[in-house]
Design a protein around this motif. Structure first.
Motif, PDB file in Angstrom:
ATOM      1  N   MET A   1       0.853  -1.171   0.000  1.00 15.76           N
ATOM      2  CA  MET A   1       0.000   0.000   0.000  1.00 15.76           C
ATOM      3  C   MET A   1       0.895   1.229   0.000  1.00 15.76           C
ATOM      4  SD  MET A   1      -1.505   0.185   3.921  1.00 15.76           S
ATOM      5  CE  MET A   1      -1.346  -1.565   4.200  1.00 15.76           C
ATOM      6  N   ARG A   2       0.383   2.327  -0.502  1.00 13.12           N
ATOM      7  CA  ARG A   2       1.141   3.567  -0.548  1.00 13.12           C
ATOM      8  C   ARG A   2       0.871   4.383   0.714  1.00 13.12           C
ATOM      9  NH1 ARG A   2       0.169   5.370  -6.636  1.00 13.12           N
ATOM     10  NH2 ARG A   2       0.144   7.370  -5.598  1.00 13.12           N
ATOM     11  N   ILE A   3       1.623   5.444   0.885  1.00 15.75           N
ATOM     12  CA  ILE A   3       1.569   6.228   2.110  1.00 15.75           C
ATOM     13  C   ILE A   3       0.176   6.803   2.376  1.00 15.75           C
ATOM     14  CG2 ILE A   3       2.333   8.423   1.093  1.00 15.75           C
ATOM     15  CD1 ILE A   3       4.109   8.743   3.667  1.00 15.75           C
ATOM     16  N   GLY A   4      -0.544   7.190   1.339  1.00 18.94           N
ATOM     17  CA  GLY A   4      -1.888   7.733   1.517  1.00 18.94           C
ATOM     18  C   GLY A   4      -2.851   6.722   2.108  1.00 18.94           C
ATOM     19  N   GLU A   5      -2.750   5.476   1.664  1.00 16.62           N
ATOM     20  CA  GLU A   5      -3.628   4.440   2.199  1.00 16.62           C
ATOM     21  C   GLU A   5      -3.265   4.117   3.646  1.00 16.62           C
ATOM     22  OE1 GLU A   5      -5.051  -0.174   1.512  1.00 16.62           O
ATOM     23  OE2 GLU A   5      -3.902   0.804  -0.067  1.00 16.62           O
ATOM     24  N   LEU A   6      -1.963   4.038   3.943  1.00 19.00           N
ATOM     25  CA  LEU A   6      -1.549   3.786   5.324  1.00 19.00           C
ATOM     26  C   LEU A   6      -2.019   4.929   6.221  1.00 19.00           C
ATOM     27  CD1 LEU A   6      -0.024   1.949   7.302  1.00 19.00           C
ATOM     28  CD2 LEU A   6       2.056   3.226   6.734  1.00 19.00           C
ATOM     29  N   SER A   7      -1.929   6.122   5.723  1.00 19.95           N
ATOM     30  CA  SER A   7      -2.409   7.290   6.464  1.00 19.95           C
ATOM     31  C   SER A   7      -3.906   7.187   6.739  1.00 19.95           C
ATOM     32  CB  SER A   7      -2.102   8.564   5.669  1.00 19.95           C
ATOM     33  OG  SER A   7      -2.679   9.693   6.273  1.00 19.95           O
ATOM     34  N   ALA A   8      -4.670   6.845   5.722  1.00 21.34           N
ATOM     35  CA  ALA A   8      -6.126   6.728   5.877  1.00 21.34           C
ATOM     36  C   ALA A   8      -6.498   5.618   6.848  1.00 21.34           C
ATOM     37  CB  ALA A   8      -6.779   6.476   4.518  1.00 21.34           C
ATOM     38  N   ARG A   9      -5.765   4.525   6.828  1.00 21.56           N
ATOM     39  CA  ARG A   9      -6.102   3.386   7.686  1.00 21.56           C
ATOM     40  C   ARG A   9      -5.680   3.572   9.133  1.00 21.56           C
ATOM     41  NH1 ARG A   9      -4.644  -2.148   4.907  1.00 21.56           N
ATOM     42  NH2 ARG A   9      -5.586  -2.857   6.845  1.00 21.56           N
ATOM     43  N   THR A  10      -4.703   4.441   9.378  1.00 18.26           N
ATOM     44  CA  THR A  10      -4.197   4.599  10.744  1.00 18.26           C
ATOM     45  C   THR A  10      -4.539   5.953  11.358  1.00 18.26           C
ATOM     46  OG1 THR A  10      -2.080   5.472   9.953  1.00 18.26           O
ATOM     47  CG2 THR A  10      -2.241   3.063  10.316  1.00 18.26           C
ATOM     48  N   GLY A  11      -4.907   6.907  10.536  1.00 20.74           N
ATOM     49  CA  GLY A  11      -5.162   8.256  11.041  1.00 20.74           C
ATOM     50  C   GLY A  11      -3.891   9.076  11.213  1.00 20.74           C
ATOM     51  N   ALA A  12      -2.748   8.494  10.919  1.00 17.90           N
ATOM     52  CA  ALA A  12      -1.478   9.223  10.988  1.00 17.90           C
ATOM     53  C   ALA A  12      -1.298   9.992   9.680  1.00 17.90           C
ATOM     54  CB  ALA A  12      -0.313   8.257  11.188  1.00 17.90           C
ATOM     55  N   SER A  13      -0.897  11.224   9.775  1.00 17.57           N
ATOM     56  CA  SER A  13      -0.697  12.011   8.563  1.00 17.57           C
ATOM     57  C   SER A  13       0.501  11.467   7.786  1.00 17.57           C
ATOM     58  CB  SER A  13      -0.451  13.474   8.920  1.00 17.57           C
ATOM     59  OG  SER A  13       0.808  13.612   9.564  1.00 17.57           O
ATOM     60  N   PRO A  14       0.541  11.695   6.480  1.00 19.99           N
ATOM     61  CA  PRO A  14       1.731  11.297   5.718  1.00 19.99           C
ATOM     62  C   PRO A  14       3.011  11.906   6.287  1.00 19.99           C
ATOM     63  CG  PRO A  14      -0.054  11.785   4.212  1.00 19.99           C
ATOM     64  CD  PRO A  14      -0.518  12.195   5.584  1.00 19.99           C
ATOM     65  N   ARG A  15       2.905  13.129   6.789  1.00 17.45           N
ATOM     66  CA  ARG A  15       4.077  13.768   7.407  1.00 17.45           C
ATOM     67  C   ARG A  15       4.526  12.970   8.624  1.00 17.45           C
ATOM     68  NH1 ARG A  15       4.398  19.929   9.760  1.00 17.45           N
ATOM     69  NH2 ARG A  15       6.582  19.829  10.326  1.00 17.45           N
ATOM     70  N   SER A  16       3.582  12.533   9.462  1.00 19.88           N
ATOM     71  CA  SER A  16       3.931  11.720  10.634  1.00 19.88           C
ATOM     72  C   SER A  16       4.574  10.408  10.205  1.00 19.88           C
ATOM     73  CB  SER A  16       2.687  11.428  11.479  1.00 19.88           C
ATOM     74  OG  SER A  16       2.197  12.604  12.066  1.00 19.88           O
ATOM     75  N   LEU A  17       4.032   9.789   9.164  1.00 22.51           N
ATOM     76  CA  LEU A  17       4.593   8.522   8.697  1.00 22.51           C
ATOM     77  C   LEU A  17       6.029   8.708   8.205  1.00 22.51           C
ATOM     78  CD1 LEU A  17       1.442   7.140   6.864  1.00 22.51           C
ATOM     79  CD2 LEU A  17       2.352   6.417   9.091  1.00 22.51           C
ATOM     80  N   ARG A  18       6.282   9.810   7.512  1.00 19.96           N
ATOM     81  CA  ARG A  18       7.652  10.085   7.068  1.00 19.96           C
ATOM     82  C   ARG A  18       8.560  10.329   8.278  1.00 19.96           C
ATOM     83  NH1 ARG A  18       4.680  12.474   2.850  1.00 19.96           N
ATOM     84  NH2 ARG A  18       4.635  14.513   3.874  1.00 19.96           N
ATOM     85  N   TYR A  19       8.028  11.001   9.305  1.00 16.32           N
ATOM     86  CA  TYR A  19       8.785  11.219  10.536  1.00 16.32           C
ATOM     87  C   TYR A  19       9.097   9.885  11.214  1.00 16.32           C
ATOM     88  CZ  TYR A  19       9.794  12.444  15.381  1.00 16.32           C
ATOM     89  OH  TYR A  19      10.378  12.535  16.615  1.00 16.32           O
ATOM     90  N   TYR A  20       8.098   9.019  11.327  1.00 15.14           N
ATOM     91  CA  TYR A  20       8.318   7.702  11.936  1.00 15.14           C
ATOM     92  C   TYR A  20       9.436   6.969  11.204  1.00 15.14           C
ATOM     93  CZ  TYR A  20       3.622   8.295  14.053  1.00 15.14           C
ATOM     94  OH  TYR A  20       2.517   8.745  14.727  1.00 15.14           O
ATOM     95  N   GLU A  21       9.423   7.075   9.894  1.00 14.69           N
ATOM     96  CA  GLU A  21      10.450   6.400   9.103  1.00 14.69           C
ATOM     97  C   GLU A  21      11.825   7.015   9.370  1.00 14.69           C
ATOM     98  OE1 GLU A  21      11.027   4.971   4.512  1.00 14.69           O
ATOM     99  OE2 GLU A  21       9.024   5.511   5.200  1.00 14.69           O
ATOM    100  N   ALA A  22      11.891   8.337   9.422  1.00 12.89           N
ATOM    101  CA  ALA A  22      13.162   9.020   9.669  1.00 12.89           C
ATOM    102  C   ALA A  22      13.717   8.677  11.046  1.00 12.89           C
ATOM    103  CB  ALA A  22      12.985  10.530   9.531  1.00 12.89           C
ATOM    104  N   GLN A  23      12.836   8.417  12.014  1.00 16.27           N
ATOM    105  CA  GLN A  23      13.251   8.090  13.374  1.00 16.27           C
ATOM    106  C   GLN A  23      13.564   6.611  13.558  1.00 16.27           C
ATOM    107  OE1 GLN A  23      13.718  10.464  15.906  1.00 16.27           O
ATOM    108  NE2 GLN A  23      13.588  11.704  14.071  1.00 16.27           N
ATOM    109  N   GLY A  24      13.357   5.809  12.529  1.00 18.42           N
ATOM    110  CA  GLY A  24      13.629   4.379  12.631  1.00 18.42           C
ATOM    111  C   GLY A  24      12.500   3.589  13.260  1.00 18.42           C
ATOM    112  N   LEU A  25      11.297   4.171  13.299  1.00 25.05           N
ATOM    113  CA  LEU A  25      10.142   3.507  13.901  1.00 25.05           C
ATOM    114  C   LEU A  25       9.360   2.691  12.884  1.00 25.05           C
ATOM    115  CD1 LEU A  25       8.830   6.593  15.917  1.00 25.05           C
ATOM    116  CD2 LEU A  25      10.564   4.917  16.580  1.00 25.05           C
ATOM    117  N   LEU A  26       9.592   2.954  11.623  1.00 28.65           N
ATOM    118  CA  LEU A  26       8.834   2.346  10.536  1.00 28.65           C
ATOM    119  C   LEU A  26       9.763   2.247   9.335  1.00 28.65           C
ATOM    120  CD1 LEU A  26       5.859   1.604   9.685  1.00 28.65           C
ATOM    121  CD2 LEU A  26       5.625   3.979   8.960  1.00 28.65           C
TER     122      LEU A  26
END
Length: 124
Positions: A1-26
Motif C-alpha cells: 500500500m502507498r503512504i496515503g492508504e496507510l495514512s487513511a487506515r491509521t489516522g497518521a498524517s503522511p508527514r507523521s509517517l515520514r517522521y516515523y520512518e526518519a526516526q527508525g520507527l517504521l
C-alpha cells in the motif's frame, strides 16, 4: 500500500509517517520511482507507535524497541524487557501523579459545592 492508504487506515498524517520512518520507527520499501510502499503489518506497527507516543514514550525509546517488535531474538527480547520495564515504571509514576491531582481536584470541587450549598441557605 502507498503512504496515503496507510495514512487513511491509521489516522497518521503522511508527514507523521515520514517522521516515523526518519526516526527508525517504521520502514518502507521503495518503488523504482521512489514512492514508499508498506505492507499490511505496517498498519499495526503505526498504531503501536501512536499508542506509545500518546503515552509519552519518546521516539528514541520506541526506536530502541523497534528491532524487538519486528525481528525478535533472545538478545533483543532481553533488551526489550529492560526498556519496557523502564517505560512501564515511568508510566506508573505518571499515572500515580495524575490520580493524586484528580483527588485534589475532587476535594476542591466538594469544598466549593459545600460552600455554595451553605451560602444558598444564608450561611456566609
Amino acid at each position: 500500500m502507498r503512504i496515503g492508504e496507510l495514512s487513511a487506515r491509521t489516522g497518521a498524517s503522511p508527514r507523521s509517517l515520514r517522521y516515523y520512518e526518519a526516526q527508525g520507527l517504521l520502514a518502507s520499501s521503495r518503488s523504482p520511482s521512489g514512492q514508499r510502499h508498506y505492507e499490511e503489518e505496517h498498519v499495526q506497527r503505526v498504531r503501536l507507535v501512536q499508542a506509545f507516543l500518546a503515552a509519552g514514550v519518546p521516539s528514541g525509546t520506541i526506536a530502541e524497541m523497534a528491532p524487538c517488535m519486528s525481528e525478535p531474538t533472545r538478545d533483543r527480547a532481553r533488551q526489550a524487557l529492560e526498556i519496557l520495564g523502564r517505560e512501564r515504571a515511568r508510566l506508573s509514576e505518571a499515572i500515580d501523579g495524575l490520580v493524586a491531582a484528580r483527588a485534589a481536584l475532587d476535594h476542591l470541587i466538594e469544598d466549593n459545592h459545600t460552600y455554595l450549598a451553605r451560602s444558598a441557605d444564608g450561611v456566609p
